[in-house]
Scaffold this active site. Structure first.
Site, short mmCIF file in Angstrom:
data_model
loop_
_atom_site.label_atom_id
_atom_site.label_comp_id
_atom_site.label_asym_id
_atom_site.label_seq_id
_atom_site.Cartn_x
_atom_site.Cartn_y
_atom_site.Cartn_z
N LYS A 112 -15.89 -49.13 -47.88
CA LYS A 112 -17.01 -49.60 -48.18
C LYS A 112 -16.94 -50.72 -49.35
O LYS A 112 -17.79 -50.84 -50.02
CB LYS A 112 -17.92 -48.39 -48.69
CG LYS A 112 -17.88 -47.06 -48.05
CD LYS A 112 -18.15 -47.32 -46.66
CE LYS A 112 -19.59 -47.97 -46.04
NZ LYS A 112 -19.48 -48.39 -44.69
N GLY A 319 -24.44 -52.74 -43.83
CA GLY A 319 -25.46 -53.23 -44.63
C GLY A 319 -26.77 -52.13 -44.49
O GLY A 319 -27.94 -52.57 -44.33
#
EC number: 2.8.2.-
Length: 355
Positions: A112, A319
């Protein structure tokens, strides 16, 4: 054609013979061209990969001799069997024969942090051949051996750099020693991001896969009343960059590890990519001309990715809108990470500016 030749046969004997000769010559040369083409195709010169970059990119000519040494002298590392298979013996053909080699560069973390974005941006460079998927060799499939690992790699020409990304490598204990056993000269890239937002992003991804997971707070704290944080919970543990980095530094010099700011990768992709290309000893080919900012996603996207004329943004899973976390919880996490971040800044020799 045959009928036409036949028809003329009766009138002008010499011209018919010439024509027949010419006819034979044409057929013979066509056949030899076809044979050459087949040989060329079979030697793998034009073989395109499905999972990786869609085609071979000729090297731009400005790569470091060091990479070429890496590519050819890998034998002493136990990296290649002597006389690499698939490489032509004659030196002239050698540069243009693509072979599978062990990677010279690994993107080792963090989950991430922006590793997929970095890999996709780097793949625009003609001297980079990157594996599309995450092979998880050093953490999960090590028993399969280096030959299996090599077989996973995309084919690359002599001056090209082969790389893969598996963000899990950064945090798995046994990985640094295993990577070192493959090559002590490997270059390592770590994309780091504010550990608090990274943890929330991680948790958000977990929710998308297992919707019935307990709330963030109950997992982040061992005891809600004392506010004691469970630093062994994976989303929080991954963010303890200093302790993971320390493990890598026992095996590799700091100069072989390049840190990318996940935040700057979004706010200034070209700037971060420039530094990565310098670290890899490549010409700065990926520049701001390649990016535009997508306001909806809040992400930079590629104007014209490889082998396509239309713009490309990262997939739907990138996102995501983060799960809502109570501000008091956020505050406690920031406090928890503060000393760890400070220690990491010192190791890194740079301040990432996390709150």
């Amino acid at each position: 054609m045959a009928a036409f030749l036949h028809h003329h046969h009766h009138h002008h004997q010499p011209s018919a013979d010439l024509r027949r000769l010419f006819h034979r010559f044409t057929i013979a040369s066509s056949l030899s061209i076809i044979c050459f083409s087949l040989v060329y195709l079979l030697t793998g010169c034009c073989e395109s990969e499905l999972t990786e970059n869609s085609d071979f990119k000729p090297p731009t000519g400005d790569f470091l001799a060091a990479w070429q040494r890496n590519a050819s002298d890998g034998a002493e590392e136990g990296a290649f069997p002597s006389g690499q298979p698939g490489l032509e013996g004659n030196s002239s053909g050698k540069e243009w024969t693509a072979t599978r080699r062990l990677p010279q560069v690994l993107i080792i973390g963090v989950k991430k942090g922006g590793t997929r974005a970095l890999l996709e941006f780097l793949r625009l460079h003609p001297d980079i051949r990157a594996l599309g998927s995450e092979p998880h060799f050093f953490d999960r499939h090590y028993a399969r051996g280096l030959d299996w690992y090599r077989s996973m790699m995309p084919k690359a020409l002599d001056g090209q750099i082969v790389m893969e990304k598996t963000p899990r490598y950064f945090v798995t204990v046994e990985t640094p020693a295993r990577v070192h056993a493959m090559s002590k000269d490997v270059k390592l890239i770590v994309v780091v991001r504010d550990p608090v937002t990274r943890a929330i992003s991680d948790y958000t991804q977990i929710i998308s896969k297992t919707p019935d997971i307990p709330p963030f707070e109950s997992l982040a704290f061992k005891n809600r009343t004392t506010g004691q944080i469970d630093s062994l919970w994976s989303p929080l543990w991954i963010g303890l960059y200093a302790q993971h980095m320390e493990r890598w530094l026992t095996w590799f010099p700091r100069t072989q590890i390049h840190l990318v700011s996940g935040e700057r990768l979004i706010s200034d992709p070209a700037g971060e990519l420039g530094k990565v290309q310098d670290f890899l000893g490549l010409q700065r080919i990926v520049t701001d001309k390649h990016f535009y900012f997508n306001k909806t996603k809040g992400f930079p996207c590629l104007k014209k990715p490889e082998g396509s004329s239309k713009p490309h943004c990262l997939g739907k899973t990138k996102g995501r809108t983060h799960a809502f976390i109570d501000s008091e919880v956020m505050q406690k996490l920031r406090l928890f990470y503060k000393p760890h971040n400070q220690r990491f800044y010192q190791m890194a020799g740079q301040d990432f500016g996390w709150q």
